[in-house]
Design a protein around this motif. Structure first.
Motif, PDB file in Angstrom:
ATOM      1  N   THR A   1       9.372 -13.225  -2.690  1.00  0.00           N
ATOM      2  CA  THR A   1       9.946 -13.157  -4.040  1.00  0.00           C
ATOM      3  C   THR A   1       8.942 -13.475  -5.138  1.00  0.00           C
ATOM      4  OG1 THR A   1      10.684 -15.455  -3.887  1.00  0.00           O
ATOM      5  CG2 THR A   1      12.262 -13.730  -3.222  1.00  0.00           C
ATOM      6  N   ALA A   2       7.796 -14.051  -4.783  1.00  0.00           N
ATOM      7  CA  ALA A   2       6.810 -14.453  -5.788  1.00  0.00           C
ATOM      8  C   ALA A   2       5.636 -13.484  -5.878  1.00  0.00           C
ATOM      9  CB  ALA A   2       6.299 -15.851  -5.480  1.00  0.00           C
ATOM     10  N   ASN A   3       5.776 -12.280  -5.358  1.00  0.00           N
ATOM     11  CA  ASN A   3       4.671 -11.330  -5.337  1.00  0.00           C
ATOM     12  C   ASN A   3       4.554 -10.614  -6.682  1.00  0.00           C
ATOM     13  OD1 ASN A   3       3.187  -8.802  -4.827  1.00  0.00           O
ATOM     14  ND2 ASN A   3       3.141  -9.575  -2.727  1.00  0.00           N
ATOM     15  N   LEU A   4       3.528 -10.943  -7.449  1.00  0.00           N
ATOM     16  CA  LEU A   4       3.331 -10.347  -8.771  1.00  0.00           C
ATOM     17  C   LEU A   4       3.174  -8.834  -8.694  1.00  0.00           C
ATOM     18  CD1 LEU A   4       0.886 -12.924 -10.386  1.00  0.00           C
ATOM     19  CD2 LEU A   4       3.142 -12.337 -11.240  1.00  0.00           C
ATOM     20  N   PHE A   5       2.382  -8.360  -7.739  1.00  0.00           N
ATOM     21  CA  PHE A   5       2.162  -6.919  -7.608  1.00  0.00           C
ATOM     22  C   PHE A   5       3.465  -6.177  -7.345  1.00  0.00           C
ATOM     23  CE2 PHE A   5      -2.050  -8.614  -6.586  1.00  0.00           C
ATOM     24  CZ  PHE A   5      -2.843  -7.829  -7.419  1.00  0.00           C
ATOM     25  N   ALA A   6       4.310  -6.741  -6.489  1.00  0.00           N
ATOM     26  CA  ALA A   6       5.576  -6.085  -6.163  1.00  0.00           C
ATOM     27  C   ALA A   6       6.506  -6.055  -7.370  1.00  0.00           C
ATOM     28  CB  ALA A   6       6.241  -6.770  -4.977  1.00  0.00           C
ATOM     29  N   HIS A   7       6.576  -7.143  -8.118  1.00  0.00           N
ATOM     30  CA  HIS A   7       7.411  -7.148  -9.322  1.00  0.00           C
ATOM     31  C   HIS A   7       6.888  -6.129 -10.340  1.00  0.00           C
ATOM     32  CE1 HIS A   7      10.365 -10.366  -8.849  1.00  0.00           C
ATOM     33  NE2 HIS A   7       9.437 -11.042  -8.173  1.00  0.00           N
ATOM     34  N   TYR A   8       5.587  -6.123 -10.552  1.00  0.00           N
ATOM     35  CA  TYR A   8       4.959  -5.209 -11.506  1.00  0.00           C
ATOM     36  C   TYR A   8       5.238  -3.751 -11.128  1.00  0.00           C
ATOM     37  CZ  TYR A   8       1.044  -2.692 -13.692  1.00  0.00           C
ATOM     38  OH  TYR A   8       0.269  -1.791 -14.385  1.00  0.00           O
ATOM     39  N   ASP A   9       4.946  -3.397  -9.883  1.00  0.00           N
ATOM     40  CA  ASP A   9       5.134  -2.010  -9.462  1.00  0.00           C
ATOM     41  C   ASP A   9       6.605  -1.636  -9.333  1.00  0.00           C
ATOM     42  OD1 ASP A   9       2.463  -0.965  -9.322  1.00  0.00           O
ATOM     43  OD2 ASP A   9       2.123  -2.261  -7.601  1.00  0.00           O
ATOM     44  N   ALA A  10       7.463  -2.589  -8.961  1.00  0.00           N
ATOM     45  CA  ALA A  10       8.903  -2.311  -8.934  1.00  0.00           C
ATOM     46  C   ALA A  10       9.384  -1.991 -10.340  1.00  0.00           C
ATOM     47  CB  ALA A  10       9.672  -3.503  -8.359  1.00  0.00           C
ATOM     48  N   GLY A  11       8.867  -2.711 -11.331  1.00  0.00           N
ATOM     49  CA  GLY A  11       9.223  -2.426 -12.716  1.00  0.00           C
ATOM     50  C   GLY A  11       8.871  -1.004 -13.112  1.00  0.00           C
ATOM     51  N   ILE A  12       7.675  -0.572 -12.755  1.00  0.00           N
ATOM     52  CA  ILE A  12       7.243   0.798 -13.068  1.00  0.00           C
ATOM     53  C   ILE A  12       8.146   1.809 -12.368  1.00  0.00           C
ATOM     54  CG2 ILE A  12       5.398   2.499 -12.739  1.00  0.00           C
ATOM     55  CD1 ILE A  12       3.411   0.129 -13.128  1.00  0.00           C
ATOM     56  N   CYS A  13       8.416   1.585 -11.084  1.00  0.00           N
ATOM     57  CA  CYS A  13       9.250   2.530 -10.330  1.00  0.00           C
ATOM     58  C   CYS A  13      10.669   2.607 -10.887  1.00  0.00           C
ATOM     59  CB  CYS A  13       9.272   2.143  -8.849  1.00  0.00           C
ATOM     60  SG  CYS A  13       7.706   2.420  -8.009  1.00  0.00           S
TER      61      CYS A  13
ATOM     62  N   GLN B   1       1.619   6.635  -6.959  1.00  0.00           N
ATOM     63  CA  GLN B   1       0.634   7.686  -7.227  1.00  0.00           C
ATOM     64  C   GLN B   1       1.235   9.077  -7.068  1.00  0.00           C
ATOM     65  OE1 GLN B   1      -2.548   7.433  -8.440  1.00  0.00           O
ATOM     66  NE2 GLN B   1      -1.886   5.334  -8.771  1.00  0.00           N
ATOM     67  N   GLU B   2       2.146   9.214  -6.119  1.00  0.00           N
ATOM     68  CA  GLU B   2       2.793  10.498  -5.868  1.00  0.00           C
ATOM     69  C   GLU B   2       4.055  10.691  -6.709  1.00  0.00           C
ATOM     70  OE1 GLU B   2       3.373  10.635  -1.629  1.00  0.00           O
ATOM     71  OE2 GLU B   2       1.229  10.914  -1.253  1.00  0.00           O
ATOM     72  N   GLN B   3       4.340   9.731  -7.569  1.00  0.00           N
ATOM     73  CA  GLN B   3       5.509   9.749  -8.449  1.00  0.00           C
ATOM     74  C   GLN B   3       6.816   9.903  -7.677  1.00  0.00           C
ATOM     75  OE1 GLN B   3       4.799  12.576 -11.609  1.00  0.00           O
ATOM     76  NE2 GLN B   3       3.006  11.461 -12.332  1.00  0.00           N
TER      77      GLN B   3
ATOM     78  N   SER C   1      11.930   6.712  -6.472  1.00  0.00           N
ATOM     79  CA  SER C   1      12.997   6.128  -5.661  1.00  0.00           C
ATOM     80  C   SER C   1      12.418   5.464  -4.416  1.00  0.00           C
ATOM     81  CB  SER C   1      14.009   7.205  -5.274  1.00  0.00           C
ATOM     82  OG  SER C   1      15.009   6.669  -4.438  1.00  0.00           O
ATOM     83  N   ASP C   2      11.482   6.140  -3.761  1.00  0.00           N
ATOM     84  CA  ASP C   2      10.827   5.557  -2.588  1.00  0.00           C
ATOM     85  C   ASP C   2      10.109   4.268  -2.975  1.00  0.00           C
ATOM     86  OD1 ASP C   2      11.717   7.738  -1.142  1.00  0.00           O
ATOM     87  OD2 ASP C   2       9.755   8.726  -1.064  1.00  0.00           O
ATOM     88  N   GLY C   3       9.414   4.295  -4.098  1.00  0.00           N
ATOM     89  CA  GLY C   3       8.704   3.113  -4.568  1.00  0.00           C
ATOM     90  C   GLY C   3       9.650   1.954  -4.825  1.00  0.00           C
ATOM     91  N   CYS C   4      10.793   2.245  -5.450  1.00  0.00           N
ATOM     92  CA  CYS C   4      11.793   1.197  -5.690  1.00  0.00           C
ATOM     93  C   CYS C   4      12.199   0.544  -4.377  1.00  0.00           C
ATOM     94  CB  CYS C   4      13.031   1.780  -6.367  1.00  0.00           C
ATOM     95  SG  CYS C   4      12.811   2.304  -8.069  1.00  0.00           S
ATOM     96  N   ASP C   5      12.509   1.366  -3.383  1.00  0.00           N
ATOM     97  CA  ASP C   5      12.951   0.842  -2.087  1.00  0.00           C
ATOM     98  C   ASP C   5      11.863  -0.012  -1.435  1.00  0.00           C
ATOM     99  OD1 ASP C   5      15.348   2.198  -2.423  1.00  0.00           O
ATOM    100  OD2 ASP C   5      14.754   3.889  -1.147  1.00  0.00           O
TER     101      ASP C   5
ATOM    102  N   GLY D   1       0.821  -1.215   0.000  1.00  0.00           N
ATOM    103  CA  GLY D   1       0.000   0.000   0.000  1.00  0.00           C
ATOM    104  C   GLY D   1       0.852   1.261   0.000  1.00  0.00           C
ATOM    105  N   LEU D   2       1.915   1.259   0.806  1.00  0.00           N
ATOM    106  CA  LEU D   2       2.834   2.404   0.819  1.00  0.00           C
ATOM    107  C   LEU D   2       3.517   2.566  -0.535  1.00  0.00           C
ATOM    108  CD1 LEU D   2       4.505   1.983   4.325  1.00  0.00           C
ATOM    109  CD2 LEU D   2       2.958   3.818   3.610  1.00  0.00           C
ATOM    110  N   GLY D   3       3.881   1.448  -1.135  1.00  0.00           N
ATOM    111  CA  GLY D   3       4.513   1.499  -2.449  1.00  0.00           C
ATOM    112  C   GLY D   3       3.574   2.063  -3.505  1.00  0.00           C
ATOM    113  N   LYS D   4       2.316   1.629  -3.473  1.00  0.00           N
ATOM    114  CA  LYS D   4       1.343   2.134  -4.431  1.00  0.00           C
ATOM    115  C   LYS D   4       1.099   3.630  -4.228  1.00  0.00           C
ATOM    116  CE  LYS D   4      -0.923  -2.123  -5.726  1.00  0.00           C
ATOM    117  NZ  LYS D   4      -0.523  -2.060  -7.122  1.00  0.00           N
ATOM    118  N   THR D   5       1.164   4.085  -2.975  1.00  0.00           N
ATOM    119  CA  THR D   5       1.057   5.513  -2.698  1.00  0.00           C
ATOM    120  C   THR D   5       2.252   6.252  -3.298  1.00  0.00           C
ATOM    121  OG1 THR D   5      -0.194   5.114  -0.674  1.00  0.00           O
ATOM    122  CG2 THR D   5       0.904   7.254  -0.873  1.00  0.00           C
TER     123      THR D   5
END
Length: 115
Positions: free
Chosen positions: A39-51, A20-22, A25-29, A13-17
């Motif tokens: 390691t198998a979290n699809l959402f985390a891999h997807y959003d890490a890719g975007i970040c 949203q706030e662009q 670097s925070d999102g990557c971390d 949730g913090l990562g998705k925030t």
């Protein structure tokens, strides 16, 4: 169930925030922290890719390429497991567009529309 800021759901949730706030670097971390624990979290891999993709735009070319490699790895990890997950093909297409790899970018964009 843990309800503190260290639970995986809270971290996602913090990562998705951060997305949203662009705050790339925070999102990557945040998403890398989630991936260390799941390691198998699809959402985390997807959003890490975007970040990583967007954070790379803010950096000089050597560091940019490192971030874009991480983004590519995350997107390809998701695609290998579920190519219909969210709009992962489109997200990879955007990265390829940034890298000026237009034919492959258009191909992935068209595949995403077909899905």
């Amino acid at each position: 169930m843990r309800t503190d800021g260290q639970s995986l759901a809270a971290r996602i949730g913090l990562g998705k925030t951060a997305v949203q706030e662009q705050k790339w670097s925070d999102g990557c971390d945040i998403f890398e922290d989630v991936l260390e624990r799941d390691t198998a979290n699809l959402f985390a891999h997807y959003d890490a890719g975007i970040c990583h993709r967007e954070y790379g735009l803010q950096l000089a070319w050597v560091l940019r390429n490192m971030q874009w490699r991480k983004a590519t790895d995350n997107f390809l990890w998701v695609i290998a497991r579920d190519s219909a997950f969210e709009d992962v093909l489109y997200q990879l297409a955007v990265l390829l567009q940034y890298k000026k790899e237009f034919p492959r970018s258009f191909e992935l964009g068209h595949r995403q529309v077909e899905l």
